[in-house]
Scaffold this active site. Structure first.
Site, PDB file in Angstrom:
ATOM      1  N   ARG A 336       0.823  -1.242   0.059  1.00 52.30           N
ATOM      2  CA  ARG A 336      -0.182   0.031   0.131  1.00 52.30           C
ATOM      3  C   ARG A 336       0.984   1.146  -0.042  1.00 52.30           C
ATOM      4  O   ARG A 336       0.595   2.275  -0.801  1.00 52.30           O
ATOM      5  CB  ARG A 336      -1.185  -0.194   1.273  1.00 52.30           C
ATOM      6  CG  ARG A 336      -1.912  -1.034   1.192  1.00 52.30           C
ATOM      7  CD  ARG A 336      -2.826  -1.189   2.136  1.00 52.30           C
ATOM      8  NE  ARG A 336      -3.712  -2.176   2.210  1.00 52.30           N
ATOM      9  CZ  ARG A 336      -4.821  -2.742   2.938  1.00 52.30           C
ATOM     10  NH1 ARG A 336      -4.633  -2.073   4.218  1.00 52.30           N
ATOM     11  NH2 ARG A 336      -5.474  -3.682   2.530  1.00 52.30           N
ATOM     12  N   LEU A 447      -7.226  -8.161  10.074  1.00 51.46           N
ATOM     13  CA  LEU A 447      -8.317  -9.137  10.720  1.00 51.46           C
ATOM     14  C   LEU A 447      -7.731 -10.211  11.427  1.00 51.46           C
ATOM     15  O   LEU A 447      -8.166 -10.577  12.544  1.00 51.46           O
ATOM     16  CB  LEU A 447      -9.173  -9.341   9.604  1.00 51.46           C
ATOM     17  CG  LEU A 447      -9.791  -8.292   8.848  1.00 51.46           C
ATOM     18  CD1 LEU A 447     -10.890  -8.911   7.757  1.00 51.46           C
ATOM     19  CD2 LEU A 447     -10.745  -7.405   9.874  1.00 51.46           C
TER      20      LEU A 447
HETATM   21  C1  LIG Z   1     -13.042   0.414   5.471  1.00 48.04           C
HETATM   22  C2  LIG Z   1     -12.017  -0.532   5.962  1.00 48.04           C
HETATM   23  C3  LIG Z   1     -11.710  -1.973   5.443  1.00 48.04           C
HETATM   24  C4  LIG Z   1     -10.863  -2.724   5.947  1.00 48.04           C
HETATM   25  N1  LIG Z   1     -10.948  -3.890   5.259  1.00 48.04           N
HETATM   26  C5  LIG Z   1      -9.751  -4.386   5.766  1.00 48.04           C
HETATM   27  C6  LIG Z   1      -9.494  -6.019   5.516  1.00 48.04           C
HETATM   28  O1  LIG Z   1     -10.050  -6.217   4.136  1.00 48.04           O
HETATM   29  N2  LIG Z   1      -8.482  -6.761   6.088  1.00 48.04           N
HETATM   30  C7  LIG Z   1      -8.104  -6.602   7.027  1.00 48.04           C
HETATM   31  O2  LIG Z   1      -7.265  -7.281   7.568  1.00 48.04           O
HETATM   32  N3  LIG Z   1      -8.249  -5.407   7.533  1.00 48.04           N
HETATM   33  C8  LIG Z   1      -9.134  -4.360   7.159  1.00 48.04           C
HETATM   34  N4  LIG Z   1      -9.357  -3.104   7.572  1.00 48.04           N
HETATM   35  C9  LIG Z   1      -8.551  -2.861   9.098  1.00 48.04           C
HETATM   36  C10 LIG Z   1      -9.588  -3.518   9.970  1.00 48.04           C
HETATM   37  O3  LIG Z   1     -10.737  -3.364   9.617  1.00 48.04           O
HETATM   38  C11 LIG Z   1      -9.379  -3.011  11.015  1.00 48.04           C
HETATM   39  O4  LIG Z   1      -7.758  -2.658  11.514  1.00 48.04           O
HETATM   40  C12 LIG Z   1      -9.889  -3.987  12.446  1.00 48.04           C
HETATM   41  O5  LIG Z   1     -11.131  -4.223  12.432  1.00 48.04           O
HETATM   42  C13 LIG Z   1      -9.621  -3.087  13.820  1.00 48.04           C
HETATM   43  O6  LIG Z   1     -10.424  -3.973  14.897  1.00 48.04           O
HETATM   44  P1  LIG Z   1     -10.300  -3.533  16.331  1.00 48.04           P
HETATM   45  O7  LIG Z   1     -11.172  -4.717  16.998  1.00 48.04           O
HETATM   46  O8  LIG Z   1      -8.737  -3.652  16.742  1.00 48.04           O
HETATM   47  O9  LIG Z   1     -10.906  -2.193  16.487  1.00 48.04           O
HETATM   48  P2  LIG Z   1     -12.439  -1.695  15.948  1.00 48.04           P
HETATM   49  O10 LIG Z   1     -13.077  -2.590  15.218  1.00 48.04           O
HETATM   50  O11 LIG Z   1     -12.165  -0.454  15.593  1.00 48.04           O
HETATM   51  O12 LIG Z   1     -13.202  -1.679  17.313  1.00 48.04           O
HETATM   52  C14 LIG Z   1     -13.089  -0.602  18.385  1.00 48.04           C
HETATM   53  C15 LIG Z   1     -14.033  -1.032  19.304  1.00 48.04           C
HETATM   54  O13 LIG Z   1     -13.668  -0.131  20.637  1.00 48.04           O
HETATM   55  C16 LIG Z   1     -14.863   0.422  20.855  1.00 48.04           C
HETATM   56  N5  LIG Z   1     -14.394   1.782  21.316  1.00 48.04           N
HETATM   57  C17 LIG Z   1     -13.339   3.011  20.934  1.00 48.04           C
HETATM   58  N6  LIG Z   1     -13.241   3.746  21.615  1.00 48.04           N
HETATM   59  C18 LIG Z   1     -13.894   3.712  23.062  1.00 48.04           C
HETATM   60  C19 LIG Z   1     -14.169   4.131  24.095  1.00 48.04           C
HETATM   61  N7  LIG Z   1     -13.445   5.100  24.534  1.00 48.04           N
HETATM   62  N8  LIG Z   1     -14.979   3.579  25.174  1.00 48.04           N
HETATM   63  C20 LIG Z   1     -15.750   2.483  24.797  1.00 48.04           C
HETATM   64  N9  LIG Z   1     -15.586   1.706  23.855  1.00 48.04           N
HETATM   65  C21 LIG Z   1     -14.745   2.373  22.712  1.00 48.04           C
HETATM   66  C22 LIG Z   1     -15.843   0.789  19.702  1.00 48.04           C
HETATM   67  O14 LIG Z   1     -16.807   1.091  20.075  1.00 48.04           O
HETATM   68  C23 LIG Z   1     -15.669  -0.488  19.125  1.00 48.04           C
HETATM   69  O15 LIG Z   1     -16.314  -1.559  19.458  1.00 48.04           O
HETATM   70  C24 LIG Z   1     -10.387  -2.289   7.074  1.00 48.04           C
HETATM   71  C25 LIG Z   1     -10.226  -1.085   7.706  1.00 48.04           C
HETATM   72  C26 LIG Z   1     -11.134   0.011   7.043  1.00 48.04           C
HETATM   73  C27 LIG Z   1     -11.614   1.184   7.695  1.00 48.04           C
END
Ligand SMILES: Cc1cc2nc3c(=O)[nH]c(=O)nc-3n(C[C@H](O)[C@H](O)[C@H](O)COP(=O)(O)OP(=O)(O)OC[C@H]3O[C@@H](n4cnc5c(N)ncnc54)[C@H](O)[C@@H]3O)c2cc1C
Ligand code: FES
Lengths: 643, 250
Positions: A336, A447
């Site tokens: 990327r 993911l």
């Molecule tokens: C459009 C898009 C497409 C993507 N496609 C891919 C892909 O195809 N393959 C891949 O590997 N990755 C992909 N990514 C990256 C990937 O989706 C993310 O990095 C990953 O899902 C993050 O997961 P997470 O569980 O760390 O956090 P998130 O899914 O961001 O979850 C954060 C959680 O924390 C909670 N939260 C945040 N702050 C607070 C707070 N202060 N108090 C209480 N709760 C809070 C939110 O409510 C949420 O529940 C993509 C990202 C985007 C934006």
């Protein structure tokens, strides 16, 4: 001047050959008996892939879990939007993949700024993730024979990406969410939706709870636990415009940082090459067009500067397929950071297309001719529909116009091999930590990392911490918690009391402009210095002129938002400090002063082969830099080449 | 660039669940046709802020049609006039200069209004908690390819699993029935071999939770399918009924 310290960070990476480190460590970790697990209360903040998988797995083991999220349902976390897929080293296609190759590609893709041992473990557990998700009922794409299908993502020459059309994140999250809801039903998880964490409570040096705001009633609450798992995602919204969901924020991580957790590599932010370009000043977010599209789409610009002809009228020989030209081995599938910079380079040089000149074409003409509309629709139908809805242009007929946009943050709270931050008892999972992607993340690996952390790593390492630590009982009535509530209350009051004239959105937009111009795809010493001053000015303006209506004791979205932007305004300065100090280019971090003759990133391994972990001393004060040196024993340090 | 729009907005304002609500009328000018519906509301909120009136509360997050947060009844239609489109993916180019647009929250007894355009949809989570899963603990799974799944079965399962849980189906139904939502999850898991062991128990628990939450009965008016932004088909409801009666009389 920034103070520098070395030797303060213990990454806890096990000894021995890389292939045996994780097995060895698992055998050494202390265990807790099933009856004793019931005595522990674990706080999980965030219910994205990392948080939901961790909460469900820990509850299955017998721990009592409290799970918090901002949205009205845990199923709506930002992970739901991930499109393209998830990597695993299954080698089902028999194309030469292996755990070692996935490890190798990820270390190289990260431009040698990640920890080898972590990445190897990630590749090892990747296969279990696929097995588990299939067992949960995740409807992955299948071949005619009924076996799992794969596609290729950037930075790899093998097909190792598992997917569900263009909605892989949705299906994986729904799998984790359903496991979570099963534990809610069994009484092992208590859910707190529409709750925002506003502070971390540290007692006797260990993380013992959080302060939250009930977003419906506005009530501030103290929650105690034996450990806190932060799974709160990335901070891309510091740029205002990004592909992240609107509620994605840095608040939880930043609060922990202010309480003593070091923040690692904050300037490593991924700018994704294929997003729908900005169209107007009212724009509230940017939409990703999945990297998987580069499997079949070819990126080009006209060979002639300022060519305004309709793309379909530009003949083949007058098109510059610049990625294929510059990188013949990987072509359109370069990582990327490389693809984004190449697009910027063409547009800056005047070859960009569209009304703003800040776009390049992603063209499916050849694939449509080769495979037919039906095949392309089955692979990317929902992405093509989304493109049509947003732009009013049909990508089956006209090439897509795309431009890079902020997408993912490799930086995050520093964690050791056990995912523990510098505050004992505070563990950080998923995008919120810095751990596995170095200076650039390869597609389909976020993911994988989020689920690896939640399903397969924290269930082991958390038990070891709890078994080895004596924790005194705490209560929400203790001074530490009550003070935390008072502080949070004071901060909200302070925001409301400004009662100025500027909207939070307008201030946030201005912050985004500063970051995009100076701390985005290309950075210079002078630009970064200017940015630091501008951020400070803007922060001051926020506290003298922001206007937020309504009260604190009610549902007040403006107040929630203003609180998050206030934290972005503090955090942005740390990003700039980090970018300024790293006098090299690596992965996404491109300092114009440090580039090769053909404009590729020029790393300085002698001086910068380390993780930069920052310690907080006060808003606007210089933080202390702690260096965690990185050594590369398995993948020798080389200049990345995708040519 | 096409011309901008001048609009009259009639927006439901309600301070809290126990307070009375009312429509308030706002004029909005110079709306770009390339704005999304929610961006249009952002502009309205900036205007309200400048006038000292509290902004309109509405749920949203991803703004790309997948999280299921957003959901407004626009001129009487959940998610507005465009088929298979969430509110956040509806663009202002589908409206005309001079239009009056009526904006309301989901209306259903099981979804009480929280504030303005925000409703409480937690009943949907409780239905999933009642049985919308495969009971498999982390670490137990066999190899992903141990059980082949025919391609068309996987595709059909995904068609059902695509549900974003927004609740538009409930809002569209004159009985406020949640049958399309429940049938999507039941179908997704009934189609896949991984879901078979718990098939009977699942459908019975989910339906009984649905009833307990106060959702209405399905009388086959198909409004749910027409409103669904993901195009989840009512054939799933037929499958749900079959699954239910099979389980009941087993
Ligand atoms: C459009 C898009 C497409 C993507 N496609 C891919 C892909 O195809 N393959 C891949 O590997 N990755 C992909 N990514 C990256 C990937 O989706 C993310 O990095 C990953 O899902 C993050 O997961 P997470 O569980 O760390 O956090 P998130 O899914 O961001 O979850 C954060 C959680 O924390 C909670 N939260 C945040 N702050 C607070 C707070 N202060 N108090 C209480 N709760 C809070 C939110 O409510 C949420 O529940 C993509 C990202 C985007 C934006
Ligand atoms: S905001 Fe996510 S579906 Fe509309």
């Amino acid at each position: 001047m920034v103070q520098v310290k070395e030797g303060t960070l213990d990454s806890k990476v096990p000894d021995g050959p890389i292939t045996e480190k994780w097995d060895r460590r698992r055998n050494e970790l202390k265990l807790i008996s099933p009856t004793n697990k019931r005595k522990f209360e674990i706080i999980v903040v965030g219910t994205g892939l990392a948080g939901a998988s961790a909460a469900a797995s820990l509850a299955e083991l017998g721990y009592n879990v409290k799970a918090f999220c901002i949205q009205d349902s845990p199923r709506r976390a930002h992970s739901i939007a991930a499109q393209g897929g998830i990597n695993a080293a299954k080698n089902y296609p028999n194309d030469g993949d292996s755990i070692w190759r996935l490890f190798y590609d990820t270390v190289k893709g990260g431009d040698f700024r990640s920890r080898e041992a972590n990445v190897y473990r990630l590749a090892q557990v990747s296969n279990h993730i696929i097995d588990h998700c299939v067992a949960q009922g995740v409807p992955f794409a299948r071949e005619y024979g009924g076996l799992l299908a794969n596609r290729t993502f950037g930075g790899a020459l093998v097909s190792r990406t598992f997917y569900c059309r263009g909605q892989t994140g949705q299906q994986l999250l729904l799998g984790a969410y359903s496991a979570l809801m099963r534990q809610v039903h069994l009484g092992k998880v208590t859910l707190y939706p529409r709750h925002e964490m506003l502070d971390l409570i540290v007692v006797n040096g260990t993380a013992r709870g959080i302060i939250t705001r009930d977003l419906i009633s506005g009530k501030l609450e103290a929650h105690t636990g034996h450990a806190v798992l932060l799974c709160t995602g990335g901070y891309g919204n510091v740029f205002y415009l990004s592909t992240n969901a609107k509620a994605s924020n840095v608040t939880a991580a930043w609060r922990c940082h202010k309480r003593g957790a070091f923040f690692a590599n904050p300037c490593f932010t991924q700018i994704h090459p294929t997003c729908i370009p900005v169209s107007g000043s009212y724009q509230s977010k940017l939409t990703l067009m999945s990297e998987s599209l580069r499997n079949d789409g070819r990126v080009w610009v006209p060979k002639k500067k300022g060519d305004t002809r309709h793309p379909n009228d530009i003949p083949e020989e007058e098109r510059d397929y610049y990625l294929e030209r510059r990188y013949p081995a990987y072509g359109n599938m370069v990582p990327r950071d490389v693809a984004s910079r190449a697009a910027k380079e063409r547009c800056d040089a005047g070859y960009g297309v569209g009304s703003t000149g800040m776009a390049v074409y992603l063209d499916f003409k050849d694939a449509l001719q080769r495979d037919g509309v039906d095949v392309i629709r089955s692979k990317y139908g929902n992405l093509f529909d989304m493109y049509l809805k947003i732009t009013n242009e049909n990508p089956y007929e006209v090439p897509m116009r795309i431009y890079p946009a902020v997408h993912y943050t490799m930086g995050g709270l520093w964690v050791d091999y056990h995912l523990q931050s510098t505050i004992p008892g505070l563990f950080v999972l998923g995008e919120a930590n810095f751990s596995d992607h170095g200076a650039n993340r390869l597609g389909a690996s976020a993911l994988m990392q989020g689920l690896a952390d939640g399903y397969f790593i924290i269930p082991y390492t958390l038990g070891d911490y709890l078994a080895a630590t004596t924790l005194e009982p705490v209560s929400p009535d203790d001074a530490a918690f009550q003070d935390g509530i008072k502080e949070a209350e004071g901060r909200l009051r302070k925001i409301l009391d400004v009662d100025g004239t500027e909207s939070t959105t307008s201030l946030h937009r201005q912050l985004g402009q500063i970051m995009w111009n100076h701390c985005g795809m290309a950075r210079t010493e002078q630009g970064l210095k200017e940015a630091r001053d501008q951020i400070r000015e803007l922060r001051e303006r926020f506290w003298t002129s922001v206007r937020v209506l309504g009260g604190p004791q009610t549902l007040n979205q403006s107040l929630e938002y203003a609180g998050r932007v206030a934290d972005f305004l503090e955090f942005a300065e740390l990003m700039v400090v980090d970018a300024l100090h790293r006098k090299e280019s690596c992965g996404c971090h491109f300092r114009e002063e440090y580039q090769t003759e053909d404009n590729e990133a020029l790393r300085d391994d002698e001086n910068f082969c380390y993780v930069a972990a920052w310690e907080f001393h006060g808003v606007g004060e210089d933080p202390t830099l702690h260096k965690e040196p990185l050594t590369f024993q398995e993948v020798p340090l080389t200049t990345r080449s995708y040519k | 660039m096409s011309d901008t729009l001048n609009l009259t907005l009639k927006v439901w304002r309600q301070a809290g669940p126990d307070q009375p609500g009312e429509f308030r009328v706002y004029q909005l000018s110079d709306v770009s046709p390339d704005m999304s519906f929610l961006e249009m509301l952002d502009v309205l909120n900036e205007q309200l802020l400048a006038q000292g009136e509290e902004p309109v509360a509405f749920d949203h997050d991803c703004r790309e049609g997948i999280c299921g947060c957003c959901g407004l009844v626009i001129n009487g239609q959940p998610h507005g006039p465009l088929r298979e489109t969430t509110t956040c993916q509806l663009y202002m180019r589908h409206f005309k200069d001079g239009d009056t647009i009526v904006i309301e929250p989901w209306r259903a007894a099981a979804f009480p209004v929280v504030k303005d355009l925000i409703v409480d949809r937690t009943p949907l989570d409780r239905i999933i908690a009642a049985g919308g899963y495969v009971s498999v603990n982390t670490g137990q799974a066999p190899d992903g390819n141990a059980i082949p799944v025919p391609q068309e079965v996987a595709e059909k399962a995904l068609d059902a699993a695509a549900c974003i849980g927004c609740g538009a189906c409930v809002a569209a139904c004159k009985n406020a029935s949640a049958m399309l939502f429940v049938s999507a999850k039941v179908s997704h898991l009934a189609l896949l071999p991984q879901g078979h062991p718990e098939r009977k128990k699942r459908v019975l628990s989910m339906v009984s939770q649905m009833d307990a939450e106060g959702f209405g009965a399905c009388t086959n008016t198909y409004e749910c399918e027409a409103a669904c932004p993901e195009g989840v088909s009512i054939t799933n409801i037929a499958r749900l009924n079959r699954e239910y009666f099979k389980a009941l009389f087993a």
